[in-house]
Scaffold this active site. Structure first.
Site, PDB file in Angstrom:
ATOM      1  N   ASP A  11      -6.774   4.086  -0.695  1.00 32.72           N
ATOM      2  CA  ASP A  11      -5.617   4.033   0.199  1.00 32.72           C
ATOM      3  C   ASP A  11      -6.062   3.859   1.655  1.00 32.72           C
ATOM      4  OD1 ASP A  11      -2.931   4.088   0.736  1.00 32.72           O
ATOM      5  OD2 ASP A  11      -2.561   5.915  -0.400  1.00 32.72           O
ATOM      6  N   ASP A  21       5.340   0.948   0.194  1.00 36.36           N
ATOM      7  CA  ASP A  21       5.517   1.508  -1.149  1.00 36.36           C
ATOM      8  C   ASP A  21       6.803   1.020  -1.822  1.00 36.36           C
ATOM      9  OD1 ASP A  21       3.305   2.851  -0.373  1.00 36.36           O
ATOM     10  OD2 ASP A  21       4.058   4.843  -0.884  1.00 36.36           O
TER      11      ASP A  21
END
Ligand code: GAL
Length: 590
Positions: A191, A248
């Site tokens: 990430d 997201d």
């Protein structure tokens, strides 16, 4: 501590970790003990870390390591469980991947996302599984996953913390990849939270990870998440196998279309590219985020979502609860001929051939003689959607097969119509003769159209940008279609951006100076300020070359910065719905 660690390891590894046949009641007992005896968690922490091997075989494969030659398929814990994960849930999911037929349909990576680790590294600086959630440790979990014929994926973050504020890998890159290798990890999801604090541009950061993985001696797929900050543009394909193109995903159709549009539309790139297809191929994929199939509100939505992802050659990481999956969802996720579109070895990402805002048609040239076409309706009203063969490089009479129904529909002359599609209805067809001549895809945008190649002046509005966040900039005009104008002075060239906006251009190390005049466009009626910045590189770790501070209306500021050797620049404007100009934006090469 070392003594406790060694003995704990001996004792508990012999008795616990080596045995996989632990009755479920055992887990409950462990949890009870953990609650009562705090010190015991230290021992479990030690197990979670396990020992690293004294030596590991170093291999130095190129990025062309043969991994992810087709988009990776698997399951990831985030979309359904977020950080609420534990040993039992993951093991039950592994079991379900086998019993549901998902593994045999190709979903072989089981990836554990954020929330798996202990809040602290151990005294050797090693990552450990959360002792409450994963009392048997990560190596043991990896062994279980492997015993099911699956591969093991694990999340980390290149910032100093993960997005859930657990220990990130910054400054521990080599150590962590070695630990992952020892635990048997096959797939790393990396990430980007807090990575801007690393003060390293993304290509520098990612080259450190790709080296660390090579050094670990274990091949691992590297999947990165930088929320669409331009991985395709700055060359992530040299270091990683897949990169996120979007923020997201969420379980609603608005989000599905937004994510699809980042990869298959002009959500994040100049419209001249018609999506990101030219940046994907075997070993390097655009990732519009993990699947929400099974989490949407109707099966018709789930099916359209899956069709879209397969057309986009997207990684197929299921994100639903596989332990209680109804047949209707299992049938979607395991639809053989639909998956075959995603997994086609040619690795050509689909692109749009038609989009009127209500209906869309995508084309994805496949191997040997056929092409996949998706016809879809987003509108509330039922609609017919047509594809003409000349839109997909064919003519005359062509064979058509319905890939959801797995039935041949016959031969069609010049075009095909999907009739009366309801909202979110779609038809996925294969057109052409299997084994025939390869159907050509479109031509990629040539490099000289999106990078600086000439001496002298190159106006940025004359080349294509490679990444945008926020609305597309208006070129050589303001948002009203009039001349760009700051503090009463008009400019023929430049970019008008609605804040907040980020635009990335490739300079190719060719330019010497970047020049512009920045300010709020005179046509803007509000009174909010805007702040302009020029970065060398990308948002994560790019060095700031220019910062205007907050600029109010009626003030213009000149930008003239050295960009020698700079590969990419990022122009950012922050503010609240302000119309901001990069007037006369240009680079000068000697
Ligand atoms: C986000 C990422 C998600 C998930 C989450 C975990 O940044 O995009 O896919 O990994 O972090 O905290």
């Amino acid at each position: 501590m070392q003594f406790i660690y060694l003995n704990a390891r001996k004792l508990l590894l012999n008795n616990i970790v080596s045995s996989r046949k632990i009755p479920p009641a055992y887990y409950i007992n462990v949890h009870m003990i953990l609650k009562k005896v705090k010190a015991f968690s230290l021992i479990l922490l030690a197990i979670g870390c396990y020992f690293l091997p004294a030596s590991s075989m170093f291999i130095k494969p190129d990025k062309d390591d043969g991994l992810a030659l087709t988009p990776p398929m698997g399951w990831n814990s985030w979309n359904i469980f977020q950080a609420d994960i534990n040993q039992a849930k993951i093991e039950e999911t592994a079991d379900a991947m086998v019993s549901s037929g998902m593994r045999d349909a190709g979903y072989n990576y089981l990836v554990i996302d954020d929330g798996w680790m202990a809040e602290q590294r151990n005294s050797d600086g090693q990552l450990c599984g959360d002792p409450q959630k994963f009392p048997l440790g990560m190596k043991s979990l990896g062994d279980y996953i492997h015993s099911k014929g699956l591969k093991f994926g694990l999340y980390e973050c290149r910032g100093y913390l993960t997005c859930q504020k657990l220990p990130g890998s910054y400054y521990h890159e080599e150590q962590d990849m070695k630990t992952f290798a020892f635990w048997g990890v096959d797939y790393v999801k990396l990430d980007g939270c807090y990575a801007e604090r690393n003060k390293r541009p993304s290509d520098v950061d990612l080259s450190i990870y790709s080296e660390a993985i090579k050094k670990s001696g274990r091949p691992m797929v590297l999947s990165i998440s930088d929320f669409g900050n331009g991985s395709w543009a700055w060359g992530a394909k040299d270091f990683t196998h897949l990169w996120r193109t979007s923020y997201d995903i969420r379980p609603n159709m608005e989000s599905i279309f937004y994510c699809a549009n980042t990869s298959g539309g002009n959500g994040v790139i100049d419209s001249a590219f018609n999506g990101l297809w030219q940046f994907a191929g075997p070993g390097h994929w655009n990732d519009p985020d993990m699947l929400e199939v099974g989490n949407l509100t109707s099966v018709i939505q789930d099916k359209l979502h899956f069709s879209l992802w397969c057309m986009l050659a997207a990684p197929l990481m299921a994100g639903n609860d596989l332990r209680e999956m109804p047949d209707s969802i299992r049938n979607i996720l395991t639809a053989k001929e639909v998956i075959a579109v995603d997994q086609d070895p040619r690795g050509f990402q689909g692109y749009k051939v038609f989009d009127n805002g209500k209906q869309q048609v995508y084309n994805k040239p496949l191997s040997a003689g056929t092409t996949a076409v998706l016809l879809l309706n987003m509108d509330k009203e039922n609609a017919d959607v047509t594809v003409h063969w000349d839109q997909i490089g064919l003519h005359g009479s062509q064979k058509v097969r319905d890939l959801w129904k797995e039935t041949d529909l016959g031969y069609f002359n010049n075009f095909f119509v999907a009739k009366n599609l309801p909202q979110y209805g779609n038809l996925l067809i294969k057109v052409g003769t299997p084994g025939g001549k390869m159907i050509a895809g479109p031509q990629p945008v040539p490099v000289e159209k999106y990078t600086v190649t000439r001496d002298g002046t190159t106006w940025l509005s004359d080349i294509y940008y490679l990444m945008k966040q926020g609305d597309a900039p208006v070129k050589d005009k303001n948002f009203k279609g009039k001349e760009i104008s700051i503090a009463g002075i008009q400019y023929k060239k430049g970019l008008n951006c609605q804040t907040s906006s980020r635009i990335m251009y490739s300079l190719n190390g060719k330019a010497d100076r970047f020049q512009a005049v920045v300010g709020i466009d005179d046509a803007y009626r509000g009174d909010a300020p805007a702040q302009f910045k020029v970065y060398n590189g990308d948002y994560f770790g790019g060095q700031v070359l220019f910062d205007s501070g907050k600029l109010g209306k009626d003030s213009a500021m000149k930008v003239d910065v050295d960009v020698k050797e700079v590969k990419y620049i990022l122009l950012t404007v922050d503010g609240k719905n302000v119309e901001a100009d990069w007037a006369d934006a240009k680079v000068i090469a000697k």
